[in-house]
Design a protein around this motif. Structure first.
Motif: not given
Lengths: 362, 285, 313
Positions: A5, A61, A63, A66-68, A70, A77, B2, B8
């Motif tokens: 995302n 940001r 993702e 579903e984990k950020d 950034t 990653r 979202s 962030s």
């Protein structure tokens, strides 16, 4: 689970300059092949690099799963990237190139070798190439090594930055289908950057068109073709590109080639609501059907490009003098200087706002 | 999906570590730079001291500066500077005069054994001139060239020529072949091609080459020391003479050293990139 | 972007064009001749004369000129411990200066490759020692820097317990080597830096994505990439450094005793102090032969160094 995302992702290079990537919102499903396409400077490569962690974000940001991520280092990653110029390690052999990431992860040598050989087989890379250095390989072979380096890692996301642009035309077509097939087989989420809309249309599940750092439209190739959301997308997708002409509004439609071309009511309503006296008309070359004297639009053929199966006619329309391109049968195309007429289906006509480029009532 | 969310947040400490790492290494670089520059700084500083302030313990960092040392140098260095200037400029011109055609014959329109030619030239550089100094002296004596500026000119030219040929050659190879072919088709003969196509393109390269030759000729001591006494003594010799047998001399020496080095330092500062290329004989562009 | 090129790349035009006439061949040779003849005359004649004199007994201060003495000068060279000592010292001085200068050069290049405030200023500061006239550098180090009574170095090292050391007496060889290193580190730095700046950025990014940290990146990518540059620096540096004369003559005059006498200085002394033209000539010839051996080695390295591994594509 590896969906990707982009949430309002922004990148500004120097204060005061327009953003290279402007508040990008893009959701990529797990296992999807998403193509980022656009002209140079559109921000597609920057967006890819932001996902890779090679460009910092100035806003929003990114993702993965579903984990950020950034602020997560590229190596954490769980992504693999194929670079435009392959970026193969010149001092290492092909096998070492492909196994390097695994070495950094302290994967034991046997398993490393096994995975390298598997990936090599998948990519049709001969065993004896494994001990050669990149400079001893052809362009096509290097490209496959670059892909192999990414595949070996079994990452959550594949990132590809114009991997076909350095190949000659024939190899490009071949490799295109191989990459698409590979992705289908492996099922790994892939983000693929290219400037070539043919690649985008043939390879992607969905395609995101970018221009000037902004997302123009994200849709399936079919939808992009049939329902472009603005003038840019309409003109960018499809080859040869859609004929776009600024034409004045008239009673019931628009004035073109000395006649009135009818437009659907919805479009006319939208135009008058916006207070327009003219709009941008879009007709694809394949939708200008050559009619023997019975068509609404008349014009004179200026140039004929014979492609074998088809012919492209460059036609100067009567009265208004607009130049359009029309597609015709390759067998016996009209000759230059000849007067021709065209028929257009009302459904095949697009209308765009002359200033904003937005589609009028789609 | 979202909702509209804020940027962030960066994990605590990451930015700090990044910045402090950057600053830390920057500081190390500055310390290294200053440490290396210190002797030069000290030399220039001492040049402004009166002798009484130069040989003290502890060494003085504050004092009332004077130009008297420089004045002393200016009054004494006349002939030396002149000889240096003549030897340097004339030899450099000769080097260019001989080197440009030679480089051409080894690059654009090469002779059959161009590789051998190139390596011959470089081999002369590798053989130490020191080995022949005795016989050189005798030859100079017998040809009445001893203590003559022409002797230095001749030798400096020979000293710099190999380097110049390799360098100019590397510049000539950068001239696009198509440009020369186009000129040929336009009717330009070889000489014309050289003058109208090649020279303009390589002129920055010729400047770099000249710069390198000037640096080496200007700084040269060994030959000058052994083969000249008064009539052709160059600036390095002047430096030596400013170290007398007795008496205070440190400030005066520093002034002389500063003035002698300043031209090359300035040239080098400005032409840093050419410096690398010149010293590596064109290998590093 | 800096690129390390083949040192002797082939020329553009084919060497043997169709219908190569004798006239064509001569027209190609002509431009080369002035430089070639000049160089041969000015460099080969002195060496031929040196060779001649090496077989002669010729002392300046002895009347009667030169007369034939066969190989006795050569015998003297090989039995003379002074010559061997000078040779040894030359090797020590050159090797230690080149190695330390290269290590420092790599370190400085790595520092200068990053961005930081005032980076170009620091770069200029670091290269300045190289630009100082070697004679000036030698004299400035000998006096204002290293003097036991008022030298700056003793002052700076005081907090470390150093008291009025007479560097040029007790650590003569080291002092000379330090000056050589000081003057030549910038040279190494510039060469390595040119290499660093030519490293393709995407290879480093790929390494980053593949999980290589700073140390691993240096070990696996940067250092192999820099090897040709480092070898070039060592090669060229050795060629220049082996002939160092100014520092020896002006700092220690070869002393104390012969502690800092290298080959160039030894030959200089033979002529200037011993007036022994014959002996110096023989020593010179031996030096030349040794240099030829080393140089052939070095020239082969020249060619080899440029099997440069290009970027991935």
């Amino acid at each position: 689970m590896a969906e990707v995302n982009y949430v309002q992702a922004t990148r500004v290079y120097a204060k005061g300059t327009p953003p290279a990537v402007d508040a990008l919102d893009l959701d990529i499903k797990d296992g999807e092949f998403m193509v980022l396409v656009g002209p140079s400077g559109s921000g597609k490569t920057t967006a890819l690099r932001m996902l890779a962690g090679l460009e910092p974000l100035d806003g929003g940001r990114v993702e993965i799963g579903e984990k950020d991520v950034t602020w997560v280092h590229p190596k954490d990653r769980d992504i693999a990237m194929v670079f435009q110029n392959y970026a193969l390690y010149p001092s290492k052999t092909v096998a070492e190139n492909m196994g390097f990431a695994l070495k950094m992860q302290h994967v034991p040598k046997d398993e490393r070798d096994r995975r390298v050989r598997e990936a090599a087989k998948l990519l049709d890379l001969d065993d004896k190439l494994l001990d050669r250095k990149p400079k001893a390989l052809s362009g096509g072979q290097r490209q496959r090594v670059a892909m192999g380096r990414a595949i070996v890692r079994e990452p959550r996301v594949f990132l590809m930055d114009e991997p076909l642009s350095n190949l000659d035309a024939k190899l490009r077509v071949q490799t295109r289908s191989q990459i698409a097939e590979l992705q289908r087989r492996l099922g790994i989420t892939t983000v693929y950057v290219t400037h070539d809309q043919v690649e985008a249309m043939t390879m992607g599940h969905r395609v995101a068109v970018l221009a000037g750092g902004k997302l123009q439209q994200c849709d399936t190739p079919r939808q992009l073709y049939d329902n472009p959301v603005n003038q840019f997308v309409a003109g960018f997708i499809g080859s040869p590109s859609m004929n776009l002409q600024t034409v004045p509004l008239a009673e019931g439609g628009v004035r073109l080639a000395g006649t009135v071309l009818p437009l659907p009511t919805a479009v006319r309503t939208a135009a008058s609501q916006a207070g327009l006296s003219e709009l941008v008309l879009g007709i694809r070359p394949e939708h200008l059907h050559l009619a023997d004297g019975t068509g609404e639009l008349t014009g004179e053929v200026m140039l004929v490009e014979e492609l074998g199966a088809d012919a492209l006619l460059h036609v100067r329309l009567a009265e208004s003098g607009n130049q359009v391109v029309a597609r015709a049968e390759g067998r016996k195309p009209p000759s230059p200087g000849q007067q021709v007429t065209f028929h257009v289906q009302p459904d095949d006509v697009f209308a765009f706002h002359p200033v904003t480029g937005a589609r009028l009532a789609g | 999906m979202s909702a509209v969310s804020a940027s962030s947040a960066r994990p605590a400490g990451q930015r700090f570590r990044e910045i402090s790492g950057q600053i830390g290494w920057g500081i190390v670089a500055w310390v290294a730079g200053i440490a290396f520059f210190l002797p030069v700084l000290w030399m220039v500083l001492t040049a402004f001291k009166p002798e009484s302030a130069a040989e003290t313990w502890p060494p003085k960092f504050t004092f009332s500066p004077t130009l008297s040392q420089f004045r002393l140098v200016f009054s004494g260095w006349g002939p030396y500077v002149t000889h240096s200037l003549i030897a340097t400029t004339v030899s450099t011109l000769l080097v260019l005069l001989l080197g440009v055609p030679a480089a051409y014959a080894l690059s654009v329109h090469p002779v059959k054994h161009w590789r051998d030619g190139l390596f011959f030239f470089i081999s002369t550089k590798m053989l130490p001139i020191v080995a022949a100094i005795g016989p050189l002296y005798v030859i100079a004596l017998k040809t009445h060239l001893l203590d003559s500026i022409w002797l230095l000119i001749i030798l400096y030219t020979a000293m710099n020529l190999p380097l110049a040929i390799w360098l100019i050659r590397s510049f000539m190879l950068e001239v696009p072949g198509e440009m020369l072919e186009a000129a040929e088709l336009d009717g330009a003969g070889r000489v014309r091609q050289m003058g109208e196509v090649i020279m303009p393109v390589i002129s920055p390269g010729l400047v770099s080459t000249a710069l390198i030759c000037v640096i080496f000729a200007w700084n040269e001591l060994f030959l000058a020391l052994n083969l000249t006494t008064t009539n052709a003594a160059t600036l390095p010799m002047f430096l030596i003479s400013s170290v007398p047998q007795e008496g205070l001399y440190i400030a005066h020496l520093s002034a002389a050293a500063t003035l002698a080095s300043v031209p090359v330092i300035i040239v080098g500062w400005i032409a840093q990139r050419s410096l690398v290329r010149g010293l590596s004989m064109g290998a590093i562009k | 972007m800096t690129v390390l090129e083949d040192l002797a790349p082939p020329p553009k035009v084919e060497v043997r064009p169709r219908g190569a006439s004798r006239r064509e061949a001569w027209s190609r040779r002509l431009p080369l001749l002035p430089a070639l003849i000049y160089t041969i005359v000015v460099t080969q004649i002195p060496f031929l004369v040196t060779l001649w004199y090496s077989f002669q007994n010729y002392f300046f201060d002895v009347p009667g000129g030169a007369h034939w003495t066969g190989l006795s000068n050569y015998k003297a060279v090989f039995t003379n411990s002074a010559f061997r000592g000078a040779l040894l010292r030359s090797v020590i001085m050159t090797a230690s200066a080149v190695i330390v200068a290269m290590i420092l050069g790599v370190a400085f290049a790595l520092l200068l490759d990053r961005k930081f405030l005032g980076r170009s200023v620091v770069r200029t500061l670091i290269i300045t020692p190289f630009l100082v006239m070697p004679a000036a550098a030698a004299l400035v180090w000998a006096g204002p820097m290293l003097d036991p009574n008022f030298g700056l170095l003793n002052y700076l090292l005081q907090p470390f317990g150093v008291h009025h050391v007479a560097w040029l007496s007790t650590h003569a060889l080291g002092s000379v080597i330090v000056v050589m290193i000081w003057q030549w580190t910038p040279f190494m730095t510039l060469i390595v830096l040119a290499g660093l700046q030519g490293q393709p950025a995407d290879v480093l990014e790929a390494a980053k994505v593949d999980g290589a940290g700073a140390l691993a990146t240096f070990r696996e990518f940067t250092f192999p990439f820099l090897r040709p540059y480092i070898e070039l620096g060592i090669l060229l540096g050795s060629i220049y450094l082996i002939n160092v004369f100014d520092a020896v003559r002006l700092m220690t005059n070869g002393g104390p005793g012969t502690a800092t006498t290298n080959l160039p200085f030894y030959l200089y002394e033979e002529v200037n102090n011993a007036f022994d033209v014959g002996g110096a000539a023989a020593a010179g010839v031996v030096t030349v032969i040794l240099t030829i051996i080393v140089a052939t080695f070095a020239l082969r390295m020249f060619a080899r160094v440029f099997q440069f591994e290009g970027a991935g594509s």
